[in-house]
Design an enzyme around this catalytic site. Structure first.
Site, PDB file in Angstrom:
ATOM      1  N   TYR A 198       0.845  -1.311  -0.036  1.00  0.00           N
ATOM      2  CA  TYR A 198      -0.109   0.178  -0.146  1.00  0.00           C
ATOM      3  C   TYR A 198       0.829   1.174   0.014  1.00  0.00           C
ATOM      4  O   TYR A 198       0.484   2.356   0.597  1.00  0.00           O
ATOM      5  CB  TYR A 198      -1.010   0.034   1.091  1.00  0.00           C
ATOM      6  CG  TYR A 198      -2.187  -0.929   1.042  1.00  0.00           C
ATOM      7  CD1 TYR A 198      -1.898  -2.386   1.172  1.00  0.00           C
ATOM      8  CD2 TYR A 198      -3.499  -0.562   0.617  1.00  0.00           C
ATOM      9  CE1 TYR A 198      -2.724  -3.391   0.903  1.00  0.00           C
ATOM     10  CE2 TYR A 198      -4.379  -1.487   0.165  1.00  0.00           C
ATOM     11  CZ  TYR A 198      -4.261  -2.916   0.568  1.00  0.00           C
ATOM     12  OH  TYR A 198      -5.092  -3.645   0.039  1.00  0.00           O
ATOM     13  N   ASN A 232      -4.452  -4.453  -7.310  1.00  0.00           N
ATOM     14  CA  ASN A 232      -4.291  -3.035  -7.915  1.00  0.00           C
ATOM     15  C   ASN A 232      -3.381  -2.355  -7.425  1.00  0.00           C
ATOM     16  O   ASN A 232      -2.827  -1.272  -7.658  1.00  0.00           O
ATOM     17  CB  ASN A 232      -5.842  -2.298  -7.492  1.00  0.00           C
ATOM     18  CG  ASN A 232      -6.303  -2.730  -6.241  1.00  0.00           C
ATOM     19  OD1 ASN A 232      -6.539  -3.747  -5.536  1.00  0.00           O
ATOM     20  ND2 ASN A 232      -6.847  -1.450  -5.805  1.00  0.00           N
ATOM     21  N   HIS A 327     -16.277  -2.707  -3.857  1.00  0.00           N
ATOM     22  CA  HIS A 327     -15.795  -3.245  -4.992  1.00  0.00           C
ATOM     23  C   HIS A 327     -16.831  -4.173  -5.559  1.00  0.00           C
ATOM     24  O   HIS A 327     -16.613  -5.316  -6.229  1.00  0.00           O
ATOM     25  CB  HIS A 327     -14.497  -4.125  -4.901  1.00  0.00           C
ATOM     26  CG  HIS A 327     -13.297  -3.294  -4.228  1.00  0.00           C
ATOM     27  ND1 HIS A 327     -12.918  -2.130  -4.823  1.00  0.00           N
ATOM     28  CD2 HIS A 327     -12.761  -3.496  -3.040  1.00  0.00           C
ATOM     29  CE1 HIS A 327     -12.008  -1.603  -3.895  1.00  0.00           C
ATOM     30  NE2 HIS A 327     -11.789  -2.375  -3.019  1.00  0.00           N
ATOM     31  N   HIS A 354      -8.758  -8.099  -2.142  1.00  0.00           N
ATOM     32  CA  HIS A 354      -9.455  -6.876  -2.777  1.00  0.00           C
ATOM     33  C   HIS A 354     -10.275  -6.381  -1.830  1.00  0.00           C
ATOM     34  O   HIS A 354     -10.360  -5.044  -1.314  1.00  0.00           O
ATOM     35  CB  HIS A 354      -9.859  -7.281  -3.831  1.00  0.00           C
ATOM     36  CG  HIS A 354     -10.238  -5.594  -4.857  1.00  0.00           C
ATOM     37  ND1 HIS A 354      -9.400  -4.817  -4.700  1.00  0.00           N
ATOM     38  CD2 HIS A 354     -11.129  -5.460  -5.763  1.00  0.00           C
ATOM     39  CE1 HIS A 354      -9.580  -3.971  -5.667  1.00  0.00           C
ATOM     40  NE2 HIS A 354     -10.641  -4.198  -6.201  1.00  0.00           N
ATOM     41  N   HIS A 356     -12.010  -5.727   1.862  1.00  0.00           N
ATOM     42  CA  HIS A 356     -11.110  -5.840   3.154  1.00  0.00           C
ATOM     43  C   HIS A 356     -11.872  -6.385   4.216  1.00  0.00           C
ATOM     44  O   HIS A 356     -12.458  -5.817   5.094  1.00  0.00           O
ATOM     45  CB  HIS A 356     -10.669  -4.518   3.577  1.00  0.00           C
ATOM     46  CG  HIS A 356      -9.477  -3.969   2.496  1.00  0.00           C
ATOM     47  ND1 HIS A 356      -9.474  -2.707   2.270  1.00  0.00           N
ATOM     48  CD2 HIS A 356      -8.907  -4.761   1.595  1.00  0.00           C
ATOM     49  CE1 HIS A 356      -8.528  -2.476   1.237  1.00  0.00           C
ATOM     50  NE2 HIS A 356      -8.318  -3.678   0.942  1.00  0.00           N
TER      51      HIS A 356
HETATM   52 FE   LIG Z   1      -7.226  -4.385  -3.809  1.00  0.00          FE
END
Ligand SMILES: [Fe+2]
Ligand SMILES: *[C@@H]1O[C@H](CO)[C@@H](O)[C@H](O)[C@H]1NC(C)=O
Ligand SMILES: *[C@@H]1O[C@H](CO)[C@@H](O)[C@H](O)[C@H]1NC(C)=O
Ligand SMILES: *[C@@H]1O[C@H](CO)[C@@H](O)[C@H](O)[C@H]1NC(C)=O
Ligand SMILES: *[C@@H]1O[C@H](CO)[C@@H](O)[C@H](O)[C@H]1NC(C)=O
Ligand SMILES: *[C@@H]1O[C@H](CO)[C@@H](O)[C@H](O)[C@H]1NC(C)=O
Ligand SMILES: *[C@@H]1O[C@H](CO)[C@@H](O)[C@H](O)[C@H]1NC(C)=O
Length: 467
Positions: A198, A232, A327, A354, A356
């Site tokens: 991150y 991502n 998402h 993806h 959380h």
């Molecule tokens: Fe992600």
């Protein structure tokens, strides 16, 4: 649109009732566990877990992953800060004399950041099921670590995988890793479902946070391989600061054995490990028909020999079945492309990150739709995989708490807590799976399931039986 609001709201109300009834029938569980809601915050730069090892040019961020297709190879990677130094790895087992392997050094720049000297070295032709010691930093400050190679590939070889996703580097991330390390189930290798550091949440994607992440997880990944999936947060695409080559920091820092499975990029590949065949896919590379990933997967799936590796496991970052509001449906287009193959080839389980939070599905498929037949809902399907979202590593973005309601009937269990899971293969027919939340003791399992292998023992293994 909106020409007859009264009747559409009646339709809505009826649908709502039907759906609620379905939930009662199928009994998917939304956990009632309420975690204290607190902000996830990154551990500060001077934290103990980020300490630079002492000594001139000492190797740091040491990490290993599988280095070939069957588990006789290991990629050893590390970073040195002062000078390039040696690319040599010295390694030995209790019953073999010392050998050396030679790697290569890589560096990269990202905006105004310049990386340290990143070393990658492949060790090949190791003995199976053997403990090896290894040393890096030859010529300057040396550091020694060890790993155990997996047993030879075979249908009844027990093996224990850990599952971690979306880890980041917060206090919660540290809790997740600590729980994984102290879990008495003793994971032998981590299947990591993407989103590592991150760093991209920092101004200019401050790549110093890639380095701190490397030092944070070293305590596990220097001793057991983590199998990498791209998420991502590995894309690092930042044209506003002139960074237009996607995945630059990730591909320089994390090497995977993609060539061993005839892949042409590190983003999708496969490995065999013990009794498992692991296929890693990329949510952030093209996957439509005729694309390289599509072509590779089409050729890959028929190669899996379930007499050799009974357990067929897929890792992908963006989940195909996800009933959180976060998402929502992002994995849908990839599901449409590949789900028929997963059913055809009897994939046992798909792990994604993806989102959380944690979620486990029943065995379901949604592959009957042909534009005109209206058959576009997931149905129970014992030839289909179980879908598990395990993006609950604890990163800075916090928990995904909002869920869609009612809980879809395909969703077996969902809970917005941080944690990790263990997939414990016993033999060709049985694997025991357990998810652990960070608020519990190390041995406590919050959600469990006995997996029956889809090829060798395709007996109904639903956990919510009435359907
Ligand atoms: Fe992600
Ligand atoms: C990079 O630039 C940012 C601001 O644009 C600055 O705060 C930071 O100190 C710079 N880092 C380096 C290594 O020069
Ligand atoms: C560090 O190790 C490298 C590689 O062995 C060597 O060439 C170099 O002289 C060493 N540097 C120092 C300061 O010892
Ligand atoms: C991280 O966890 C380890 C192991 O539990 C502990 O020793 C360390 O102090 C923790 N560090 C931080 C910053 O929380
Ligand atoms: C599949 O694996 C088994 C066990 O290793 C082996 O006997 C068999 O020949 C393999 N089948 C194919 C088609 O390679
Ligand atoms: C979650 O739900 C709350 C309450 O309905 C709402 O205020 C919030 O905006 C939602 N957050 C997201 C990310 O959807
Ligand atoms: C496979 O493992 C399961 C669970 O441990 C056990 O019940 C079963 O008897 C094993 N099968 C064989 C053939 O050993």
């Amino acid at each position: 649109m909106g020409s007859s609001p009264p009747s559409s709201s009646i339709v809505f109300a009826v649908l709502f009732l039907v759906c609620n009834a379905a939930v009662l029938c199928y009994g998917g569980k939304t956990s009632s566990f309420v975690r204290k809601v607190e902000k996830t915050i990154d551990m500060p730069l001077d934290s103990d877990v980020f300490k630079v090892p002492p000594g001139y040019n000492a190797p740091q961020q040491v990490h290993i992953t599988q280095g070939d297709h069957v588990g006789k190879g290991v990629i050893v990677s590390w970073v040195t800060a002062d000078e390039s130094g040696s690319n040599t790895v010295i390694y030995w087992s209790e019953s073999s004399k010392k050998k050396e392997a030679e790697g290569k050094t890589y560096t990269y720049k990202f905006y105004n950041y310049t990386s340290g000297y990143i070393h990658h070295c492949i060790i090949r032709n190791l003995e199976f099921n053997t403990k090896y010691y290894y040393v890096v930093g030859v010529g300057n400050t040396t550091r020694q670590f060890w790993f155990v190679t997996p047993p030879a590939v075979g249908p009844d070889v027990p093996y224990t995988f850990g599952l971690i996703g979306d880890l980041g580097q917060t206090y919660d991330s540290n809790r997740t890793l600590t729980h994984y390390e102290n879990n008495p189930a003793k994971g032998q290798s981590v299947l990591f479902v993407g989103d590592l550091s991150y760093a991209d949440n920092y101004p200019n994607h401050d790549n110093v946070r890639w380095d701190t992440w490397g030092r944070f997880v070293e305590r596990s990944v220097a001793y057991q391989p983590w199998i990498w999936t791209t998420g991502n947060h590995e894309i690092d695409f930042a044209p506003d600061i002139g960074e237009t080559k996607p995945f630059k920091p990730y591909t320089h820092r994390y090497h995977v054995p993609y060539r061993a499975s005839q892949s042409t990029t590190p983003f999708w590949y496969s490995i065999k490990r013990a009794s498992a065949y692991i296929i890693v896919l990329s949510s952030y590379s093209a996957y439509g028909k005729y694309t390289p990933q599509y072509q590779w997967l089409e050729e890959e799936l028929p190669k899996v020999n379930r007499s050799e590796t009974p357990w067929l496991v897929v890792l992908v970052h963006s989940p195909w079945y996800n009933s959180y509001e976060y998402h929502y449906m992002e994995g849908e287009t990839m599901r449409v492309m590949y789900e028929p193959w997963f059913v055809k080839y009897k994939v046992d389980v798909v792990f994604a990150g993806h989102v959380h939070a944690y979620e486990r599905s029943e065995r379901i498929s949604n592959i009957a739709y042909n534009i005109v037949n209206g058959q576009c809902v997931p149905v129970r399907d014992q030839t289909a995989p179980v879908y598990i979202t395990i993006g609950d590593g604890g990163n800075i973005e916090g928990l995904a708490t909002n869920m869609t309601n009612p809980q879809p009937e395909y969703s077996a269990y969902r809970e917005a807590s941080f944690g990790h899971a263990i997939f414990d293969i016993k033999n060709r027919t049985h694997a025991y799976y357990g998810w652990h939340r960070n608020q519990d003791g190390y041995a406590v399992e919050a959600d469990t399931m006995w997996f029956y292998n889809r090829y060798w023992h395709p007996v109904d293994d639903s956990t919510n039986s009435d359907s």
